[in-house]
Design an enzyme around this catalytic site. Structure first.
Site, PDB file in Angstrom:
ATOM      1  N   SER A 143       0.849  -1.198   0.000  1.00 52.63           N
ATOM      2  CA  SER A 143       0.000   0.000   0.000  1.00 52.63           C
ATOM      3  C   SER A 143       0.880   1.241   0.000  1.00 52.63           C
ATOM      4  CB  SER A 143      -0.869  -0.002   1.262  1.00 52.63           C
ATOM      5  OG  SER A 143      -1.508   1.244   1.433  1.00 52.63           O
ATOM      6  N   TYR A 156      -1.933  -1.415  10.504  1.00 51.91           N
ATOM      7  CA  TYR A 156      -2.035  -1.617   9.055  1.00 51.91           C
ATOM      8  C   TYR A 156      -0.793  -1.052   8.353  1.00 51.91           C
ATOM      9  CZ  TYR A 156      -3.778  -1.376   4.252  1.00 51.91           C
ATOM     10  OH  TYR A 156      -3.917  -1.515   2.890  1.00 51.91           O
TER      11      TYR A 156
HETATM   12  N1  NAP Z   1      -8.753  -0.510  -1.419  1.00 57.20           N
HETATM   13  C1  NAP Z   1      -7.744   0.277  -1.125  1.00 57.20           C
HETATM   14  O1  NAP Z   1      -7.897   1.520  -1.051  1.00 57.20           O
HETATM   15  C2  NAP Z   1      -6.374  -0.323  -0.916  1.00 57.20           C
HETATM   16  C3  NAP Z   1      -5.269   0.548  -0.948  1.00 57.20           C
HETATM   17  C4  NAP Z   1      -4.005   0.024  -0.767  1.00 57.20           C
HETATM   18  C5  NAP Z   1      -3.839  -1.346  -0.562  1.00 57.20           C
HETATM   19  N2  NAP Z   1      -4.928  -2.167  -0.523  1.00 57.20           N
HETATM   20  C6  NAP Z   1      -4.698  -3.600  -0.291  1.00 57.20           C
HETATM   21  O2  NAP Z   1      -5.288  -4.343  -1.333  1.00 57.20           O
HETATM   22  C7  NAP Z   1      -5.523  -5.682  -0.882  1.00 57.20           C
HETATM   23  C8  NAP Z   1      -6.911  -6.131  -1.330  1.00 57.20           C
HETATM   24  O3  NAP Z   1      -7.879  -5.338  -0.673  1.00 57.20           O
HETATM   25  P1  NAP Z   1      -9.135  -4.723  -1.435  1.00 57.20           P
HETATM   26  O4  NAP Z   1      -8.961  -3.273  -1.467  1.00 57.20           O
HETATM   27  O5  NAP Z   1      -9.378  -5.451  -2.701  1.00 57.20           O
HETATM   28  O6  NAP Z   1     -10.266  -5.018  -0.346  1.00 57.20           O
HETATM   29  P2  NAP Z   1     -11.489  -6.047  -0.298  1.00 57.20           P
HETATM   30  O7  NAP Z   1     -12.417  -5.794  -1.439  1.00 57.20           O
HETATM   31  O8  NAP Z   1     -12.003  -5.939   1.096  1.00 57.20           O
HETATM   32  O9  NAP Z   1     -10.801  -7.472  -0.522  1.00 57.20           O
HETATM   33  C9  NAP Z   1     -10.110  -8.135   0.499  1.00 57.20           C
HETATM   34  C10 NAP Z   1     -10.007  -9.604   0.121  1.00 57.20           C
HETATM   35  O10 NAP Z   1      -9.304 -10.306   1.175  1.00 57.20           O
HETATM   36  C11 NAP Z   1     -10.060 -11.439   1.561  1.00 57.20           C
HETATM   37  N3  NAP Z   1      -9.850 -11.738   2.970  1.00 57.20           N
HETATM   38  C12 NAP Z   1     -10.126 -10.939   4.042  1.00 57.20           C
HETATM   39  N4  NAP Z   1      -9.832 -11.574   5.183  1.00 57.20           N
HETATM   40  C13 NAP Z   1      -9.384 -12.808   4.830  1.00 57.20           C
HETATM   41  C14 NAP Z   1      -8.945 -13.946   5.569  1.00 57.20           C
HETATM   42  N5  NAP Z   1      -8.926 -13.938   6.916  1.00 57.20           N
HETATM   43  N6  NAP Z   1      -8.539 -15.051   4.902  1.00 57.20           N
HETATM   44  C15 NAP Z   1      -8.573 -15.071   3.545  1.00 57.20           C
HETATM   45  N7  NAP Z   1      -8.968 -14.029   2.792  1.00 57.20           N
HETATM   46  C16 NAP Z   1      -9.381 -12.921   3.434  1.00 57.20           C
HETATM   47  C17 NAP Z   1     -11.517 -11.054   1.292  1.00 57.20           C
HETATM   48  O11 NAP Z   1     -12.328 -12.186   1.022  1.00 57.20           O
HETATM   49  P3  NAP Z   1     -13.289 -12.953   2.092  1.00 57.20           P
HETATM   50  O12 NAP Z   1     -14.021 -11.926   2.890  1.00 57.20           O
HETATM   51  O13 NAP Z   1     -14.148 -13.787   1.194  1.00 57.20           O
HETATM   52  O14 NAP Z   1     -12.349 -13.796   2.912  1.00 57.20           O
HETATM   53  C18 NAP Z   1     -11.362 -10.273  -0.018  1.00 57.20           C
HETATM   54  O15 NAP Z   1     -11.327 -11.161  -1.108  1.00 57.20           O
HETATM   55  C19 NAP Z   1      -5.334  -5.667   0.639  1.00 57.20           C
HETATM   56  O16 NAP Z   1      -4.089  -6.243   0.961  1.00 57.20           O
HETATM   57  C20 NAP Z   1      -5.323  -4.177   0.976  1.00 57.20           C
HETATM   58  O17 NAP Z   1      -4.552  -3.910   2.116  1.00 57.20           O
HETATM   59  C21 NAP Z   1      -6.193  -1.687  -0.696  1.00 57.20           C
END
Ligand code: NAP
Length: 265
Positions: A143, A156
Protein backbone atom coordinates in the site's frame (compact mmCIF):
# COMPACT_ATOMS: atom_id res chain seq x y z
CA UNK A 1 3.58 -13.15 -19.60
CA UNK A 2 0.54 -14.69 -21.19
CA UNK A 3 -0.49 -18.17 -20.15
CA UNK A 4 -1.42 -18.87 -23.78
CA UNK A 5 2.22 -18.28 -24.86
CA UNK A 6 3.27 -21.58 -23.32
CA UNK A 7 2.41 -25.14 -24.29
CA UNK A 8 1.65 -26.02 -20.66
CA UNK A 9 -0.74 -23.43 -19.30
CA UNK A 10 0.58 -21.31 -16.45
CA UNK A 11 -0.99 -21.46 -13.02
CA UNK A 12 -1.63 -18.51 -10.70
CA UNK A 13 -2.77 -18.53 -7.07
CA UNK A 14 -4.60 -15.38 -5.93
CA UNK A 15 -5.48 -14.76 -2.27
CA UNK A 16 -8.41 -12.50 -1.47
CA UNK A 17 -9.90 -13.33 -4.87
CA UNK A 18 -13.53 -12.95 -3.79
CA UNK A 19 -13.64 -9.14 -4.13
CA UNK A 20 -11.80 -5.92 -5.00
CA UNK A 21 -8.21 -6.00 -6.24
CA UNK A 22 -7.92 -9.80 -5.88
CA UNK A 23 -11.05 -10.42 -7.97
CA UNK A 24 -9.68 -8.00 -10.59
CA UNK A 25 -6.35 -9.89 -10.65
CA UNK A 26 -8.21 -13.19 -11.08
CA UNK A 27 -10.30 -11.77 -13.92
CA UNK A 28 -7.29 -10.29 -15.78
CA UNK A 29 -5.25 -13.49 -15.36
CA UNK A 30 -8.19 -15.63 -16.52
CA UNK A 31 -8.40 -13.48 -19.64
CA UNK A 32 -4.65 -14.07 -20.20
CA UNK A 33 -5.27 -17.83 -20.08
CA UNK A 34 -3.83 -18.69 -16.67
CA UNK A 35 -5.33 -21.61 -14.77
CA UNK A 36 -6.34 -20.26 -11.39
CA UNK A 37 -6.45 -21.19 -7.72
CA UNK A 38 -8.77 -18.78 -5.92
CA UNK A 39 -8.44 -18.30 -2.16
CA UNK A 40 -10.67 -16.36 0.28
CA UNK A 41 -13.19 -17.20 3.02
CA UNK A 42 -16.39 -16.68 1.00
CA UNK A 43 -16.71 -19.92 -0.97
CA UNK A 44 -19.94 -18.93 -2.75
CA UNK A 45 -18.36 -15.78 -4.22
CA UNK A 46 -15.28 -17.72 -5.30
CA UNK A 47 -17.46 -20.38 -6.96
CA UNK A 48 -19.38 -17.69 -8.86
CA UNK A 49 -16.12 -16.18 -10.18
CA UNK A 50 -14.81 -19.67 -11.03
CA UNK A 51 -17.90 -20.57 -13.05
CA UNK A 52 -17.66 -17.33 -15.02
CA UNK A 53 -13.94 -17.81 -15.77
CA UNK A 54 -14.36 -21.46 -16.82
CA UNK A 55 -17.24 -20.51 -19.12
CA UNK A 56 -15.66 -17.38 -20.65
CA UNK A 57 -12.00 -18.39 -20.86
CA UNK A 58 -11.96 -22.23 -20.90
CA UNK A 59 -9.43 -22.36 -18.08
CA UNK A 60 -9.15 -24.62 -15.04
CA UNK A 61 -10.13 -22.98 -11.78
CA UNK A 62 -9.70 -24.46 -8.31
CA UNK A 63 -11.66 -22.87 -5.47
CA UNK A 64 -9.82 -23.09 -2.18
CA UNK A 65 -11.81 -21.53 0.67
CA UNK A 66 -9.57 -20.65 3.63
CA UNK A 67 -9.29 -18.19 6.47
CA UNK A 68 -5.61 -17.32 6.15
CA UNK A 69 -5.42 -16.03 9.74
CA UNK A 70 -5.93 -19.63 10.90
CA UNK A 71 -2.69 -21.67 10.76
CA UNK A 72 -4.43 -24.97 9.84
CA UNK A 73 -6.35 -23.33 6.96
CA UNK A 74 -3.30 -21.40 5.77
CA UNK A 75 -1.39 -24.71 5.76
CA UNK A 76 -3.86 -26.14 3.20
CA UNK A 77 -3.10 -23.24 0.88
CA UNK A 78 0.65 -23.55 1.50
CA UNK A 79 0.47 -27.17 0.35
CA UNK A 80 -1.05 -26.12 -2.96
CA UNK A 81 1.36 -23.16 -3.39
CA UNK A 82 4.33 -25.46 -2.76
CA UNK A 83 3.19 -27.91 -5.43
CA UNK A 84 4.37 -25.58 -8.20
CA UNK A 85 2.68 -22.38 -9.32
CA UNK A 86 3.92 -19.82 -11.82
CA UNK A 87 2.46 -16.70 -10.21
CA UNK A 88 1.47 -16.00 -6.60
CA UNK A 89 -0.59 -12.91 -5.83
CA UNK A 90 -0.54 -12.29 -2.07
CA UNK A 91 -3.44 -9.87 -2.00
CA UNK A 92 -5.74 -10.76 0.94
CA UNK A 93 -5.59 -8.05 3.57
CA UNK A 94 -7.57 -5.65 5.72
CA UNK A 95 -7.04 -2.56 7.84
CA UNK A 96 -8.32 -1.16 11.12
CA UNK A 97 -8.67 2.55 11.86
CA UNK A 98 -8.77 4.46 15.15
CA UNK A 99 -6.62 5.00 18.24
CA UNK A 100 -4.56 1.82 18.58
CA UNK A 101 -5.30 1.30 22.28
CA UNK A 102 -9.06 1.43 21.63
CA UNK A 103 -9.01 -1.14 18.83
CA UNK A 104 -9.71 -4.82 19.61
CA UNK A 105 -6.36 -6.50 20.24
CA UNK A 106 -7.48 -9.77 18.65
CA UNK A 107 -8.32 -7.93 15.39
CA UNK A 108 -4.92 -6.18 15.41
CA UNK A 109 -3.24 -9.57 15.72
CA UNK A 110 -5.42 -11.06 12.94
CA UNK A 111 -4.30 -8.19 10.73
CA UNK A 112 -0.65 -9.11 11.30
CA UNK A 113 -1.44 -12.79 10.69
CA UNK A 114 -3.20 -12.06 7.38
CA UNK A 115 -1.21 -9.11 5.99
CA UNK A 116 2.20 -10.41 7.10
CA UNK A 117 2.38 -13.99 8.42
CA UNK A 118 0.28 -15.66 5.71
CA UNK A 119 2.06 -13.60 3.03
CA UNK A 120 5.50 -14.63 4.34
CA UNK A 121 4.51 -18.31 4.62
CA UNK A 122 3.02 -18.47 1.11
CA UNK A 123 5.98 -16.59 -0.36
CA UNK A 124 8.38 -19.02 1.33
CA UNK A 125 6.74 -22.21 0.07
CA UNK A 126 6.17 -20.86 -3.46
CA UNK A 127 9.62 -19.36 -3.90
CA UNK A 128 11.73 -22.51 -3.44
CA UNK A 129 10.25 -24.37 -6.45
CA UNK A 130 10.28 -21.14 -8.51
CA UNK A 131 14.02 -20.61 -7.88
CA UNK A 132 14.65 -24.26 -8.71
CA UNK A 133 12.87 -23.80 -12.08
CA UNK A 134 14.46 -20.34 -12.46
CA UNK A 135 11.02 -19.02 -13.37
CA UNK A 136 7.99 -17.51 -11.70
CA UNK A 137 6.70 -14.35 -10.07
CA UNK A 138 5.20 -13.13 -6.81
CA UNK A 139 3.11 -9.96 -6.44
CA UNK A 140 2.76 -8.84 -2.83
CA UNK A 141 -0.04 -6.31 -2.45
CA UNK A 142 1.25 -3.61 -0.13
CA UNK A 143 0.00 0.00 0.00
CA UNK A 144 0.96 3.64 -0.25
CA UNK A 145 0.60 3.38 3.55
CA UNK A 146 3.92 1.50 3.55
CA UNK A 147 5.98 4.66 2.90
CA UNK A 148 5.33 6.48 6.20
CA UNK A 149 4.01 5.70 9.69
CA UNK A 150 0.20 5.71 9.73
CA UNK A 151 -1.17 7.23 12.98
CA UNK A 152 -4.74 5.96 13.66
CA UNK A 153 -4.03 3.16 11.17
CA UNK A 154 -0.83 2.12 12.93
CA UNK A 155 -0.89 -1.67 12.67
CA UNK A 156 -2.03 -1.62 9.06
CA UNK A 157 0.71 0.85 8.04
CA UNK A 158 3.31 -1.26 9.85
CA UNK A 159 2.15 -4.48 8.15
CA UNK A 160 2.42 -2.80 4.75
CA UNK A 161 5.85 -1.30 5.56
CA UNK A 162 6.88 -4.90 6.30
CA UNK A 163 5.50 -6.11 2.96
CA UNK A 164 7.29 -3.45 0.89
CA UNK A 165 10.61 -3.84 2.76
CA UNK A 166 10.43 -7.66 2.66
CA UNK A 167 9.64 -7.70 -1.06
CA UNK A 168 12.40 -5.23 -1.94
CA UNK A 169 14.91 -7.34 0.00
CA UNK A 170 13.80 -10.51 -1.79
CA UNK A 171 14.15 -8.75 -5.15
CA UNK A 172 17.85 -8.31 -4.44
CA UNK A 173 18.26 -11.90 -3.22
CA UNK A 174 16.65 -13.01 -6.49
CA UNK A 175 18.76 -10.73 -8.72
CA UNK A 176 20.22 -12.78 -11.57
CA UNK A 177 17.52 -15.47 -11.33
CA UNK A 178 14.47 -15.71 -13.56
CA UNK A 179 12.13 -15.13 -10.60
CA UNK A 180 10.48 -11.73 -10.18
CA UNK A 181 8.89 -10.16 -7.09
CA UNK A 182 6.83 -7.00 -6.88
CA UNK A 183 5.47 -4.83 -4.06
CA UNK A 184 2.26 -3.29 -5.38
CA UNK A 185 1.50 -0.06 -3.48
CA UNK A 186 -1.92 1.34 -4.41
CA UNK A 187 -3.53 4.47 -3.01
CA UNK A 188 -7.31 4.74 -2.47
CA UNK A 189 -8.99 2.08 -4.61
CA UNK A 190 -12.73 1.48 -4.90
CA UNK A 191 -13.21 -1.95 -3.30
CA UNK A 192 -14.84 -3.29 -0.15
CA UNK A 193 -11.75 -2.33 1.88
CA UNK A 194 -13.11 0.94 3.31
CA UNK A 195 -16.56 -0.50 4.05
CA UNK A 196 -15.06 -3.51 5.83
CA UNK A 197 -12.93 -1.11 7.91
CA UNK A 198 -16.05 0.94 8.79
CA UNK A 199 -14.58 3.98 7.02
CA UNK A 200 -16.71 6.59 5.29
CA UNK A 201 -14.52 8.69 3.03
CA UNK A 202 -16.61 11.46 1.58
CA UNK A 203 -14.14 14.31 1.05
CA UNK A 204 -11.53 12.61 -1.15
CA UNK A 205 -11.34 14.25 -4.61
CA UNK A 206 -12.71 11.92 -7.28
CA UNK A 207 -9.42 11.88 -9.22
CA UNK A 208 -7.71 10.19 -6.25
CA UNK A 209 -9.98 7.13 -6.42
CA UNK A 210 -8.64 4.38 -8.64
CA UNK A 211 -10.49 1.29 -9.85
CA UNK A 212 -9.24 -2.20 -9.02
CA UNK A 213 -8.80 -2.83 -12.77
CA UNK A 214 -6.53 0.23 -13.11
CA UNK A 215 -4.40 -0.97 -10.20
CA UNK A 216 -4.12 -4.49 -11.61
CA UNK A 217 -3.28 -3.29 -15.14
CA UNK A 218 -0.46 -1.12 -13.71
CA UNK A 219 0.83 -4.08 -11.69
CA UNK A 220 0.85 -6.59 -14.56
CA UNK A 221 2.46 -4.09 -16.96
CA UNK A 222 5.15 -3.36 -14.35
CA UNK A 223 5.71 -7.09 -13.78
CA UNK A 224 6.53 -7.49 -17.46
CA UNK A 225 9.14 -4.70 -17.07
CA UNK A 226 10.49 -6.27 -13.88
CA UNK A 227 9.70 -3.20 -11.75
CA UNK A 228 9.92 -4.04 -8.04
CA UNK A 229 7.99 -1.25 -6.25
CA UNK A 230 4.87 -0.23 -8.16
CA UNK A 231 2.71 2.78 -7.28
CA UNK A 232 -0.25 3.00 -9.68
CA UNK A 233 -1.48 6.48 -10.71
CA UNK A 234 0.42 9.75 -11.25
CA UNK A 235 -0.87 11.55 -8.08
CA UNK A 236 0.19 8.63 -5.89
CA UNK A 237 3.58 8.35 -7.63
CA UNK A 238 4.15 12.03 -6.72
CA UNK A 239 3.04 11.43 -3.10
CA UNK A 240 5.32 8.40 -2.72
CA UNK A 241 8.22 10.43 -4.13
CA UNK A 242 7.54 13.30 -1.69
CA UNK A 243 7.29 10.85 1.24
CA UNK A 244 10.77 9.63 0.33
CA UNK A 245 12.18 13.17 0.28
CA UNK A 246 10.57 14.38 3.54
CA UNK A 247 12.57 14.00 6.78
CA UNK A 248 11.02 11.40 9.12
CA UNK A 249 9.98 13.86 11.90
CA UNK A 250 7.91 16.25 9.74
CA UNK A 251 6.56 13.30 7.74
CA UNK A 252 5.33 11.63 10.95
CA UNK A 253 3.78 14.90 12.17
CA UNK A 254 1.96 15.46 8.87
CA UNK A 255 0.71 11.87 8.84
CA UNK A 256 -0.56 12.44 12.40
CA UNK A 257 -2.47 15.58 11.40
CA UNK A 258 -4.09 13.83 8.44
CA UNK A 259 -4.82 10.70 10.48
CA UNK A 260 -6.38 12.70 13.34
CA UNK A 261 -8.66 14.61 10.95
CA UNK A 262 -9.75 11.51 8.99
CA UNK A 263 -9.51 8.39 11.12
CA UNK A 264 -9.44 9.35 14.84
CA UNK A 265 -12.09 7.52 16.89
N1 NAP B 1 -8.75 -0.51 -1.42
C1 NAP B 1 -7.74 0.28 -1.13
O1 NAP B 1 -7.90 1.52 -1.05
C2 NAP B 1 -6.37 -0.32 -0.92
C3 NAP B 1 -5.27 0.55 -0.95
C4 NAP B 1 -4.00 0.02 -0.77
C5 NAP B 1 -3.84 -1.35 -0.56
N2 NAP B 1 -4.93 -2.17 -0.52
C6 NAP B 1 -4.70 -3.60 -0.29
O2 NAP B 1 -5.29 -4.34 -1.33
C7 NAP B 1 -5.52 -5.68 -0.88
C8 NAP B 1 -6.91 -6.13 -1.33
O3 NAP B 1 -7.88 -5.34 -0.67
P1 NAP B 1 -9.13 -4.72 -1.44
O4 NAP B 1 -8.96 -3.27 -1.47
O5 NAP B 1 -9.38 -5.45 -2.70
O6 NAP B 1 -10.27 -5.02 -0.35
P2 NAP B 1 -11.49 -6.05 -0.30
O7 NAP B 1 -12.42 -5.79 -1.44
O8 NAP B 1 -12.00 -5.94 1.10
O9 NAP B 1 -10.80 -7.47 -0.52
C9 NAP B 1 -10.11 -8.14 0.50
C10 NAP B 1 -10.01 -9.60 0.12
O10 NAP B 1 -9.30 -10.31 1.18
C11 NAP B 1 -10.06 -11.44 1.56
N3 NAP B 1 -9.85 -11.74 2.97
C12 NAP B 1 -10.13 -10.94 4.04
N4 NAP B 1 -9.83 -11.57 5.18
C13 NAP B 1 -9.38 -12.81 4.83
C14 NAP B 1 -8.95 -13.95 5.57
N5 NAP B 1 -8.93 -13.94 6.92
N6 NAP B 1 -8.54 -15.05 4.90
C15 NAP B 1 -8.57 -15.07 3.54
N7 NAP B 1 -8.97 -14.03 2.79
C16 NAP B 1 -9.38 -12.92 3.43
C17 NAP B 1 -11.52 -11.05 1.29
O11 NAP B 1 -12.33 -12.19 1.02
P3 NAP B 1 -13.29 -12.95 2.09
O12 NAP B 1 -14.02 -11.93 2.89
O13 NAP B 1 -14.15 -13.79 1.19
O14 NAP B 1 -12.35 -13.80 2.91
C18 NAP B 1 -11.36 -10.27 -0.02
O15 NAP B 1 -11.33 -11.16 -1.11
C19 NAP B 1 -5.33 -5.67 0.64
O16 NAP B 1 -4.09 -6.24 0.96
C20 NAP B 1 -5.32 -4.18 0.98
O17 NAP B 1 -4.55 -3.91 2.12
C21 NAP B 1 -6.19 -1.69 -0.70
Amino acid sequence: MSGRDHKKRQKALVTGASSGIGAAFASRLARQGYDLILVARDEARLQAHAEEFRRDHKIEVQVLPADLTKPSECARVEKVAAAGIDLLVNNAGFGTFGSFWRLALEREEEQIRLNVVALVRLTHVALGPMVERNQGAIINVSSLASFQPMPYNATYGATKAYVTSFTEALAEELRGTGVKVQALCPGFTRTEFQQRAGLRISNLPAFLWMTADEVVDASLAALRRGQVVVVPGAPYKALAFLSGLTPRGPLRRLAGLIGRSQFAR
